[in-house]
Design a protein around this motif. Sequence first.
Motif, short mmCIF file in Angstrom:
data_model
loop_
_atom_site.label_atom_id
_atom_site.label_comp_id
_atom_site.label_asym_id
_atom_site.label_seq_id
_atom_site.Cartn_x
_atom_site.Cartn_y
_atom_site.Cartn_z
N UNK A 199 -11.90 -141.06 44.03
CA UNK A 199 -11.80 -139.80 43.60
C UNK A 199 -11.99 -139.73 41.96
N UNK A 200 -13.26 -139.88 41.35
CA UNK A 200 -13.39 -140.13 40.03
C UNK A 200 -12.34 -139.09 39.11
N UNK A 201 -11.76 -139.64 38.09
CA UNK A 201 -11.12 -138.74 37.13
C UNK A 201 -9.63 -138.62 37.49
N UNK A 202 -9.12 -138.93 39.00
CA UNK A 202 -7.59 -138.59 39.29
C UNK A 202 -6.76 -139.92 38.71
N UNK A 203 -5.82 -139.28 38.18
CA UNK A 203 -4.70 -140.45 37.88
C UNK A 203 -3.54 -140.38 38.64
N UNK A 204 -3.39 -141.71 39.24
CA UNK A 204 -2.24 -142.09 40.24
C UNK A 204 -1.48 -142.91 39.49
N UNK A 205 0.11 -142.86 39.67
CA UNK A 205 1.05 -143.66 39.07
C UNK A 205 1.95 -143.65 40.09
N UNK A 206 2.48 -145.14 40.28
CA UNK A 206 3.68 -145.39 41.05
C UNK A 206 5.03 -146.01 40.42
N UNK A 207 5.83 -145.16 40.46
CA UNK A 207 7.36 -145.90 39.78
C UNK A 207 8.11 -146.34 40.86
N UNK A 208 8.50 -147.85 40.71
CA UNK A 208 8.86 -148.54 41.64
C UNK A 208 9.51 -149.66 41.32
N UNK A 209 10.00 -150.31 42.24
CA UNK A 209 10.82 -151.42 42.19
C UNK A 209 10.23 -152.59 43.01
N UNK A 210 9.92 -153.61 42.63
CA UNK A 210 9.09 -154.96 43.09
C UNK A 210 9.62 -155.33 44.58
N UNK A 211 10.99 -155.24 44.59
CA UNK A 211 11.67 -155.74 46.04
C UNK A 211 12.08 -154.57 46.80
N UNK A 212 11.34 -153.30 46.71
CA UNK A 212 11.62 -152.33 47.62
C UNK A 212 10.66 -152.49 48.71
N UNK A 213 11.18 -152.30 49.96
CA UNK A 213 10.18 -152.18 51.19
C UNK A 213 9.62 -150.86 51.32
N UNK A 214 10.18 -149.75 50.88
CA UNK A 214 9.46 -148.57 50.76
C UNK A 214 8.55 -148.37 49.85
N UNK A 215 8.36 -149.28 48.62
CA UNK A 215 7.29 -149.20 47.80
C UNK A 215 6.15 -150.04 48.50
N UNK A 216 6.24 -151.17 49.43
CA UNK A 216 5.50 -151.94 50.13
C UNK A 216 4.62 -151.12 51.06
N UNK A 217 5.37 -150.02 51.82
CA UNK A 217 4.74 -149.32 52.81
C UNK A 217 3.71 -148.32 51.77
N UNK A 218 3.86 -147.91 50.63
CA UNK A 218 3.24 -147.04 49.93
C UNK A 218 1.73 -147.90 49.48
N UNK A 219 2.03 -149.08 48.96
CA UNK A 219 0.99 -150.11 48.50
C UNK A 219 0.15 -150.01 49.73
N UNK A 220 0.47 -150.41 50.68
CA UNK A 220 -0.12 -150.73 52.08
C UNK A 220 -1.02 -149.40 52.40
N UNK A 221 -0.51 -148.05 52.14
CA UNK A 221 -1.43 -147.01 52.32
C UNK A 221 -2.29 -146.75 51.53
N UNK A 222 -2.01 -147.10 49.96
CA UNK A 222 -3.39 -146.96 49.26
C UNK A 222 -4.12 -147.78 49.10
N UNK A 223 -3.80 -149.10 49.57
CA UNK A 223 -4.98 -150.23 49.45
C UNK A 223 -6.15 -149.83 50.15
N UNK A 224 -6.03 -149.46 51.46
CA UNK A 224 -7.24 -149.41 52.40
C UNK A 224 -8.15 -148.03 51.96
N UNK A 225 -7.33 -147.18 51.42
CA UNK A 225 -8.06 -145.97 50.86
C UNK A 225 -8.96 -146.29 49.60
N UNK A 226 -8.61 -147.33 49.09
CA UNK A 226 -9.38 -147.81 47.87
C UNK A 226 -8.79 -146.92 46.42
N UNK A 227 -7.42 -146.27 46.62
CA UNK A 227 -6.92 -145.73 45.68
C UNK A 227 -6.54 -146.50 44.46
#
Length: 109
Positions: A1-29
């Motif tokens: 979606x053009x013009x949308x701003x999405x930012x993720x505040x996280x820590x590299x070793x967080x398993x919880x952050x990984x699940x969010x990365x895995x959700x955003x990737x196939x959606x192309x966000x």
Amino acid sequence: MAGEKVKLLEYWASPFALRVHWALKPKGIEYDYQEEHLPNKSPLLLQYNPVHKKILVLIHNGKPIAESLFILEYIEETWKHNPILPEDPYERAKVRFWIKFVDDKVIIN
């Protein structure tokens, strides 16, 4: 979606952050990644999660969502293409069961 701003505040070793990365990737966000130094939290993290003052926070067009499971629900409801949960309610309930199981029994906080 053009013009949308999405930012993720996280820590590299967080398993919880990984699940969010895995959700955003196939959606192309596309999103900006901000690594948080946990002992020295950024003003942005403190601003957008003033209650818990911890990662994980997704900021979408200036609106913060904290906690990985709530973030996953938000991603699924906001960007409906390439769903991460099954369409069938029973199958979706089974997936949610296993997510909770992993949270309660496997991931150590």
